[in-house]
Design a protein around this motif. Structure first.
Motif, PDB file in Angstrom:
ATOM      1  N   ARG A  17      50.339  57.099 -15.904  1.00  0.00           N
ATOM      2  CA  ARG A  17      49.923  55.747 -16.099  1.00  0.00           C
ATOM      3  C   ARG A  17      50.591  54.791 -16.638  1.00  0.00           C
ATOM      4  N   ALA A  18      51.463  55.410 -17.870  1.00  0.00           N
ATOM      5  CA  ALA A  18      51.992  54.451 -18.706  1.00  0.00           C
ATOM      6  C   ALA A  18      53.242  54.047 -17.828  1.00  0.00           C
ATOM      7  N   ASP A  19      53.871  55.156 -17.183  1.00  0.00           N
ATOM      8  CA  ASP A  19      55.021  54.679 -16.385  1.00  0.00           C
ATOM      9  C   ASP A  19      54.721  53.386 -15.158  1.00  0.00           C
ATOM     10  N   ILE A  20      53.382  53.736 -14.709  1.00  0.00           N
ATOM     11  CA  ILE A  20      52.819  52.652 -13.622  1.00  0.00           C
ATOM     12  C   ILE A  20      52.450  51.276 -14.228  1.00  0.00           C
ATOM     13  N   ASN A  21      51.887  51.461 -15.320  1.00  0.00           N
ATOM     14  CA  ASN A  21      51.633  50.056 -16.006  1.00  0.00           C
ATOM     15  C   ASN A  21      52.654  49.426 -16.508  1.00  0.00           C
ATOM     16  N   GLY A  22      53.886  50.208 -16.975  1.00  0.00           N
ATOM     17  CA  GLY A  22      54.929  49.606 -17.636  1.00  0.00           C
ATOM     18  C   GLY A  22      55.753  49.084 -16.621  1.00  0.00           C
ATOM     19  N   ALA A  23      55.944  49.468 -15.400  1.00  0.00           N
ATOM     20  CA  ALA A  23      56.400  48.764 -14.342  1.00  0.00           C
ATOM     21  C   ALA A  23      55.679  47.451 -13.915  1.00  0.00           C
ATOM     22  N   ARG A  24      54.258  47.640 -13.940  1.00  0.00           N
ATOM     23  CA  ARG A  24      53.529  46.531 -13.463  1.00  0.00           C
ATOM     24  C   ARG A  24      53.673  45.305 -14.303  1.00  0.00           C
ATOM     25  N   VAL A  62      45.610  41.495 -14.033  1.00  0.00           N
ATOM     26  CA  VAL A  62      44.322  41.564 -14.499  1.00  0.00           C
ATOM     27  C   VAL A  62      43.340  42.636 -13.880  1.00  0.00           C
ATOM     28  N   SER A  63      43.241  42.517 -12.613  1.00  0.00           N
ATOM     29  CA  SER A  63      42.342  43.613 -11.862  1.00  0.00           C
ATOM     30  C   SER A  63      42.643  45.059 -12.166  1.00  0.00           C
ATOM     31  N   LYS A  64      44.134  44.926 -12.395  1.00  0.00           N
ATOM     32  CA  LYS A  64      44.575  46.759 -12.453  1.00  0.00           C
ATOM     33  C   LYS A  64      44.224  47.056 -13.941  1.00  0.00           C
ATOM     34  N   GLY A  65      43.570  46.075 -14.861  1.00  0.00           N
ATOM     35  CA  GLY A  65      43.576  46.315 -16.098  1.00  0.00           C
ATOM     36  C   GLY A  65      44.822  46.483 -16.981  1.00  0.00           C
ATOM     37  N   VAL A  66      45.788  46.017 -16.870  1.00  0.00           N
ATOM     38  CA  VAL A  66      47.081  45.837 -17.645  1.00  0.00           C
ATOM     39  C   VAL A  66      46.867  44.958 -18.643  1.00  0.00           C
ATOM     40  N   LEU A  67      46.650  43.606 -18.109  1.00  0.00           N
ATOM     41  CA  LEU A  67      46.501  42.491 -18.968  1.00  0.00           C
ATOM     42  C   LEU A  67      45.102  42.088 -19.250  1.00  0.00           C
ATOM     43  N   HIS A  68      44.989  41.289 -20.348  1.00  0.00           N
ATOM     44  CA  HIS A  68      43.417  40.753 -20.612  1.00  0.00           C
ATOM     45  C   HIS A  68      43.377  39.566 -19.642  1.00  0.00           C
TER      46      HIS A  68
END
Length: 87
Positions: A17-24, A62-68
């Motif tokens: 998840r960290a890899d995916i979120n970092g890419a996002r 936002v919808s993916k929960g990466v940013l507020h």
């Protein structure tokens, strides 16, 4: 060190998840930088176009929960205000 199978799985999952979120987040930053560079250059139409392209990408974060959502709203508001100030 994780000893239980569940804890080991969480470590594996968190790494993925960290890899995916970092890419996002990196992708979002790239879109925002395009808008900011157009604003810095003083090109209002290019900045508006870049912002229109960045908007869905930013709100997807936002919808993916990466940013507020408030962080995104604040950023979008500031970019919009900066573009409006160009004209």
């Amino acid at each position: 060190m994780a000893n239980t199978p569940q804890a080991k799985k969480r470590i594996r999952r968190n790494d993925r998840r960290a890899d995916i979120n970092g890419a996002r987040i990196s992708r979002i930053r790239t879109f925002v930088k395009k808008v900011e560079s157009a604003i810095a250059a003083g090109d209002k139409s290019a900045a508006a176009t870049a912002l229109a392209a960045a908007q869905p990408e930013i709100y997807r974060g936002v919808s993916k929960g990466v940013l507020h959502k408030n962080t995104v709203s604040r950023k979008f508001s500031r970019l919009t205000k900066a573009i409006a100030a160009l004209g």
